[in-house]
Scaffold this motif. Structure first.
Motif, PDB file in Angstrom:
ATOM      1  N   PRO A   1       0.838  -1.201   0.000  1.00  0.00           N
ATOM      2  CA  PRO A   1       0.000   0.000   0.000  1.00  0.00           C
ATOM      3  C   PRO A   1       0.877   1.257   0.000  1.00  0.00           C
ATOM      4  O   PRO A   1       1.960   1.257   0.585  1.00  0.00           O
ATOM      5  N   VAL A   2       0.390   2.284  -0.666  1.00  0.00           N
ATOM      6  CA  VAL A   2       1.191   3.508  -0.804  1.00  0.00           C
ATOM      7  C   VAL A   2       0.344   4.740  -0.497  1.00  0.00           C
ATOM      8  O   VAL A   2      -0.887   4.705  -0.558  1.00  0.00           O
ATOM      9  N   MET A   3       1.045   5.816  -0.162  1.00  0.00           N
ATOM     10  CA  MET A   3       0.399   7.104   0.097  1.00  0.00           C
ATOM     11  C   MET A   3       1.242   8.192  -0.543  1.00  0.00           C
ATOM     12  O   MET A   3       2.459   8.044  -0.653  1.00  0.00           O
ATOM     13  N   GLU A   4       0.580   9.279  -0.885  1.00  0.00           N
ATOM     14  CA  GLU A   4       1.336  10.447  -1.348  1.00  0.00           C
ATOM     15  C   GLU A   4       0.784  11.695  -0.680  1.00  0.00           C
ATOM     16  O   GLU A   4      -0.434  11.865  -0.582  1.00  0.00           O
ATOM     17  N   LEU A   5       1.692  12.542  -0.228  1.00  0.00           N
ATOM     18  CA  LEU A   5       1.284  13.811   0.381  1.00  0.00           C
ATOM     19  C   LEU A   5       0.593  14.673  -0.675  1.00  0.00           C
ATOM     20  O   LEU A   5       1.096  14.819  -1.790  1.00  0.00           O
ATOM     21  N   VAL A   6      -0.571  15.211  -0.306  1.00  0.00           N
ATOM     22  CA  VAL A   6      -1.307  16.090  -1.221  1.00  0.00           C
ATOM     23  C   VAL A   6      -1.220  17.518  -0.686  1.00  0.00           C
ATOM     24  O   VAL A   6      -1.459  17.756   0.501  1.00  0.00           O
ATOM     25  N   THR A   7      -0.855  18.442  -1.551  1.00  0.00           N
ATOM     26  CA  THR A   7      -0.717  19.835  -1.119  1.00  0.00           C
ATOM     27  C   THR A   7      -1.459  20.749  -2.081  1.00  0.00           C
ATOM     28  O   THR A   7      -1.787  20.359  -3.200  1.00  0.00           O
ATOM     29  N   ASP A   8      -1.693  21.953  -1.602  1.00  0.00           N
ATOM     30  CA  ASP A   8      -2.386  22.950  -2.404  1.00  0.00           C
ATOM     31  C   ASP A   8      -1.394  24.069  -2.722  1.00  0.00           C
ATOM     32  O   ASP A   8      -1.002  24.825  -1.836  1.00  0.00           O
ATOM     33  N   GLY A   9      -0.968  24.131  -3.963  1.00  0.00           N
ATOM     34  CA  GLY A   9       0.006  25.153  -4.350  1.00  0.00           C
ATOM     35  C   GLY A   9       0.126  25.195  -5.859  1.00  0.00           C
ATOM     36  O   GLY A   9      -0.407  24.330  -6.549  1.00  0.00           O
ATOM     37  N   PRO A  10       0.835  26.202  -6.365  1.00  0.00           N
ATOM     38  CA  PRO A  10       0.938  26.362  -7.824  1.00  0.00           C
ATOM     39  C   PRO A  10       2.014  25.464  -8.432  1.00  0.00           C
ATOM     40  O   PRO A  10       2.886  25.923  -9.165  1.00  0.00           O
ATOM     41  N   TYR A  11       1.929  24.182  -8.104  1.00  0.00           N
ATOM     42  CA  TYR A  11       2.960  23.219  -8.496  1.00  0.00           C
ATOM     43  C   TYR A  11       3.245  23.249  -9.993  1.00  0.00           C
ATOM     44  O   TYR A  11       4.399  23.299 -10.413  1.00  0.00           O
ATOM     45  N   PHE A  12       2.182  23.253 -10.790  1.00  0.00           N
ATOM     46  CA  PHE A  12       2.416  23.135 -12.237  1.00  0.00           C
ATOM     47  C   PHE A  12       2.794  24.460 -12.899  1.00  0.00           C
ATOM     48  O   PHE A  12       3.072  24.495 -14.085  1.00  0.00           O
ATOM     49  N   TRP A  13       2.812  25.532 -12.123  1.00  0.00           N
ATOM     50  CA  TRP A  13       3.387  26.772 -12.653  1.00  0.00           C
ATOM     51  C   TRP A  13       4.898  26.616 -12.815  1.00  0.00           C
ATOM     52  O   TRP A  13       5.483  27.138 -13.756  1.00  0.00           O
ATOM     53  N   TYR A  14       5.510  25.936 -11.838  1.00  0.00           N
ATOM     54  CA  TYR A  14       6.977  25.905 -11.753  1.00  0.00           C
ATOM     55  C   TYR A  14       7.580  24.583 -12.219  1.00  0.00           C
ATOM     56  O   TYR A  14       8.794  24.483 -12.379  1.00  0.00           O
TER      57      TYR A  14
END
Lengths: 445, 445
Positions: free
Chosen positions: A399-412
């Motif tokens: 089983p796996v997990m990934e941290l989810v964040t709110d930010g302009p990730y795909f801008w940079y």
């Protein structure tokens, strides 16, 4: 913050007693530990500076580069100095070199076009490639205009919807263009916002088709090309790319861990990828994820916590253009039993929760534990398949997990603008807390 | 929208009758005209495409360039074809050429630094200039570290506060650095946000000090330099600039107008500047302002409105690095009486109102008229000195206004990212309406 924790404990207690015997129990049990971890995360003023220092001295950590190698050596030294027993997992990584490159509008006037060759692309054969362009808006659109593509540079003017959808044009665009006789492929950079910002990233060829050079241009220029074509203008572009493939190079994953007291062969691994594209500083992608996992483990150690199962931090190598680190990790840890793989590779912005592949009782357990993240507003669990580096584990049933964040990730993302200043110390501290909590509760199941 | 206008008329009527005999009267009187102008602005689908077409064919309209000259010829043709009698006002403009330029970090590792030479800067004398850098955060900071500046490249790492404050470092930084023996000056780009985005702009030398090359680097790199210096590192940079001054070149303002029926020698002039820096497309700075003024005048004409006073549209030349257009305009119209100068040079984003130098009864009149802009949320009048191009008029006592908008103007200002896609058709339509209304009511005083 103590008040919030008290409220949380009460809520967990209430949930436990009002709805089911188990709900809230996990959060309640770990609340004292969580409070201490939170305090350490909040008090740690070295987190952002450590990320910035690493990025400033070792930007552009592309697989096969001296920079990546030196960055790993530096990390090993720093980790050793911090008292960790550092292990490394050797892997061979692909070795693509960008070389000198440029794109230039030739007609109706001359203008340099900001561009980045796509990772894995061939070059232009040691000389400039000059051709008229054909702008298309989708694979379907190219099929319809197929006869016009021959001898031209195909420009994929595809607006960003989601990364998963739009990246198909970056990844497969060159071969699709080659299918119709195009001589090169220019993809509109995959991102929702641009300041004349090209985004690089991986691509692959269909071996049954000619390999043509592939690069990213900016959103602005893709739109410009589209407008000019719509006005009946024929634009002409010169592309120079000296990209080459060299022999695979040695690299390595870096590992430190707190051994489990009861089940040391059962492992919770958390981390990020230490390599980056050869642009910017690779700060949010993914030095931030690595540093946050490092500090999470350090805070657990500094609190004197003794996990039942082994908690391991891993800096995976070669996520960006090969995944040899993730694959090598899964192979070289086959003797162990992984109970969870946790990655942070979505930018250490404001955390909102985790995505996870966990189902059934484990999912229930994690949902409960996620209540501990309420003080930072990160209790939301969503379905997901984890990060790229944990995918080889996931394929083996971990089983796996990934941290989810709110930010302009795909801008940079994959640009020169991915630099330390884009990350915020407080948000990084919250990400550290989120990673520490999830690693801890997974180890204590 | 009709309902809004009815509401506005009622409000104006109420204000008129409840507070004073005059308040609301102006808005009430012009409401029928305003409704028609608004309808024309909203129905005009050619506005944004006209701006984009102009920018796409004629980007980088720096004074002295062939591009600027060709753009003026194109505009004259288009205006003539639209039925206007086009006048031009010849002026000689400064002729600075950027030439090839680059900056590169030499130590502790090699990296190209995105940069733009500042307009008016000298070059590096035909060869690369290599020197260690000294990062300072203010003029005061440089004074304190003066002894360290000799032989170095001074980097001004000054965070953006307001344009007016921060631009002092771009404008005067080179001479201040030269005062302490520096060999070049690199200013952190003047803007609140960056994606490795250098901003060019004007600068000037103090003639009593050595003239040293001056360029802008990005926010990211200024912060990087600062962090490295704070860690005790000595960074070294190579700067190449082939900037030159050539002989002044001929240029011209372009004028079209609707002659006044009663007082033709009394003039309301509105416009923007048609030149731009030699980067990006000069879309928001200031093709947008020009096109909006053009369409405002056209809508007034298309409605068959006959203004008492002359309403003139002017495309001023050379705002960016000389103001010869604005100065020439004021000189060449000395025989006329200007009752108002209106400029749009803050980006045609969401209009919120106007700033104005008007005082007393004229201010009251304008405040009243601004009620006509309530339907687009642009009724706010603030104090101001107008745009740069109307400043020579203002110095002669002419009241001035400038369109005020809400948008990320300083993100794109003087950068490659100032492109048509940054402007929105609806916001541009609202700006057109705002300009048309203010020109009209000023002509009808």
């Amino acid at each position: 913050m103590k008040t919030l924790f008290r409220l949380l404990a009460l809520t967990a207690f209430a949930v436990l007693h009002c709805t089911s015997l188990s709900a809230g129990e996990v959060a309640q049990r770990h609340t004292p530990t969580a409070q201490k971890l939170k305090a350490l995360c909040d008090a740690d003023t070295t987190l952002w500076p450590l990320m910035a220092e690493f990025c400033d001295y070792f930007p552009r950590r592309l697989s096969g580069s001296t920079m990546l190698d030196e960055s790993l050596t530096w990390l090993e030294r720093r980790l050793t100095a911090e008292g960790w027993t550092v292990k490394s997992q050797p892997v061979m990584v692909p070795n693509w070199k960008r070389g000198q490159e440029s794109a230039r509008l030739l007609a109706p006037y001359h203008r340099n076009l900001p561009m980045l060759g796509l990772g894995g692309s061939v070059g232009t054969g040691g000389k400039p490639l000059r051709a008229d362009i054909l702008v298309v808006t989708s694979f379907d659109d190219l099929r319809k205009r197929g006869s016009q593509a021959k001898g031209r540079i195909v420009v994929w003017n595809v607006p960003f919807t989601t990364y998963g959808q739009t990246v198909a044009y970056r990844y497969n665009g060159a071969s699709e263009a080659a299918r119709y006789g195009a001589v090169a492929s220019l993809v509109r950079s995959v991102g929702p916002f641009s300041m004349q910002t090209p985004h690089t990233g991986g691509m692959a060829y269909n071996d049954s088709l000619p390999k043509i050079p592939a690069a990213a241009i900016t959103m602005e220029d893709a739109l410009f090309f589209q407008r000019m074509q719509d006005r009946g203008e024929q634009l002409s572009v010169e592309l120079v790319m000296n990209a080459t493939w060299e022999q695979d190079a040695p690299s390595r994953n870096i590992i430190v861990e707190i051994p489990g007291t009861e089940l040391p062969n059962e492992v919770v691994v958390m981390g990020g990828h230490i390599d980056s594209w050869d642009v910017g500083f690779g700060a949010m992608d993914d030095a931030g994820g690595c540093i946050v996992a490092w500090r999470a483990l350090r805070h657990i150690r500094d609190l004197g916590l003794k996990p039942k199962r082994t908690i391991r931090m891993c800096f995976w190598t070669n996520e960006e253009n090969g995944l040899r680190g993730g694959v090598g990790y899964a192979r070289q840890t086959e003797q162990e039993r992984h109970v969870m793989g946790i990655e942070s590779d979505g930018g250490v912005f404001k955390p909102t929760g985790f995505s996870t592949s966990a189902k059934g009782p484990l999912r229930t357990y994690l949902e409960d534990a996620a209540l501990l993240l309420a003080p930072i507003g990160a209790s939301t669990l969503t379905d997901g398949e984890g990060g790229a580096d944990t995918s080889p584990l996931h394929e083996k049933g971990v089983p796996v997990m990934e941290l989810v964040t709110d930010g302009p990730y795909f801008w940079y993302h994959h640009t020169d603008a991915d630099s330390p200043d884009k990350l915020d110390p407080k948000q990084m501290a919250d990400c550290t807390y989120a990673m520490a909590i999830m690693a801890w509760v997974c180890a204590q199941q």
